[in-house]
Scaffold this motif. Structure first.
Motif, mmCIF file in Angstrom:
data_model
loop_
_atom_site.group_PDB
_atom_site.id
_atom_site.type_symbol
_atom_site.label_atom_id
_atom_site.label_comp_id
_atom_site.label_asym_id
_atom_site.label_seq_id
_atom_site.Cartn_x
_atom_site.Cartn_y
_atom_site.Cartn_z
ATOM 1 N N LEU A 88 82.194 87.555 29.129
ATOM 2 C CA LEU A 88 81.703 87.896 30.465
ATOM 3 C C LEU A 88 82.078 89.321 30.835
ATOM 4 O O LEU A 88 81.254 90.090 31.326
ATOM 5 C CB LEU A 88 82.268 86.939 31.522
ATOM 6 C CG LEU A 88 81.716 85.528 31.570
ATOM 7 C CD1 LEU A 88 82.429 84.732 32.657
ATOM 8 C CD2 LEU A 88 80.232 85.528 31.812
ATOM 9 N N GLU A 89 83.322 89.675 30.591
ATOM 10 C CA GLU A 89 83.783 91.021 30.913
ATOM 11 C C GLU A 89 83.114 92.062 30.019
ATOM 12 O O GLU A 89 82.804 93.160 30.468
ATOM 13 C CB GLU A 89 85.302 91.106 30.786
ATOM 14 C CG GLU A 89 86.035 90.255 31.794
ATOM 15 C CD GLU A 89 85.701 90.633 33.225
ATOM 16 O OE1 GLU A 89 85.748 91.828 33.565
ATOM 17 O OE2 GLU A 89 85.383 89.723 34.009
ATOM 18 N N SER A 90 82.880 91.720 28.763
ATOM 19 C CA SER A 90 82.202 92.646 27.849
ATOM 20 C C SER A 90 80.759 92.888 28.273
ATOM 21 O O SER A 90 80.251 94.011 28.160
ATOM 22 C CB SER A 90 82.226 92.108 26.419
ATOM 23 O OG SER A 90 83.545 91.993 25.964
ATOM 24 N N ALA A 91 80.099 91.851 28.763
ATOM 25 C CA ALA A 91 78.723 92.005 29.231
ATOM 26 C C ALA A 91 78.677 92.956 30.418
ATOM 27 O O ALA A 91 77.805 93.840 30.495
ATOM 28 C CB ALA A 91 78.140 90.639 29.617
ATOM 29 N N THR A 92 79.619 92.810 31.336
ATOM 30 C CA THR A 92 79.678 93.715 32.485
ATOM 31 C C THR A 92 79.969 95.136 32.029
ATOM 32 O O THR A 92 79.345 96.094 32.496
ATOM 33 C CB THR A 92 80.748 93.254 33.491
ATOM 34 O OG1 THR A 92 80.497 91.899 33.850
ATOM 35 C CG2 THR A 92 80.752 94.117 34.738
#
Length: 158
Positions: A88-92
């Motif tokens: 999730l953080e990587s996508a952001t």
């Protein structure tokens, strides 16, 4: 009515003039404090800068709250194991990189005012959609788009 580039230019000119006067008058360590005071006075007198700073603060507060609540949201709403939180953080983060590049080009064409309001409106709408998701893969895609909106506010601040 003045364009955003005229307002920015006039603001930069008056700040430069005030800063150069301050440097000439200051001595030693007090030069830093004097320059800081000049900058703060200039900031306090500019309605545009105050508005952008307030909007950016609200956006960053929301972004921070979203980061803090993401793990709970992922476990409860998305029904995903916590080991996938990094995705999730990587996508952001991927969206932020792409957004910084894109908004760098778009800000010159749209103007700073439109850049800010389009970014803030996009952040608001995507947050509403994100809050209703129950599928992890859709959340990943949406967070890429969410990440692209974050730099729009930062670019307007300079």
């Amino acid at each position: 009515m003045r364009t955003s580039s005229e307002v920015t230019s006039a603001a930069a000119d008056s700040y430069a003039a005030a800063a150069s006067e301050s440097i000439c008058e200051s001595q030693g360590g007090s030069a830093i404090l004097s320059d800081l005071a000049v900058g703060l006075r200039f900031f306090a007198q500019s309605q545009v800068l105050k508005t952008v700073a307030i909007a950016a603060s609200i956006a960053m507060f929301g972004f921070g709250a979203m980061n803090a609540l993401d793990i709970y949201f992922m476990l409860e709403n998305l029904g995903t194991d916590r080991r996938y939180y990094g995705l999730l953080e990587s996508a952001t983060g991927a969206g932020m990189i792409a957004g910084a590049i894109a908004w760098g080009f778009l800000a010159g064409r749209l103007g700073l005012e439109r850049t800010v309001w389009v970014g803030l409106a996009g952040l608001g709408l995507l947050t509403i959609v994100y809050s209703r998701l129950t599928d992890f893969s859709l959340a990943l895609v949406l967070l890429v788009f969410f990440g692209t909106m974050v730099p729009s506010v930062n670019i307007a601040l300079g």
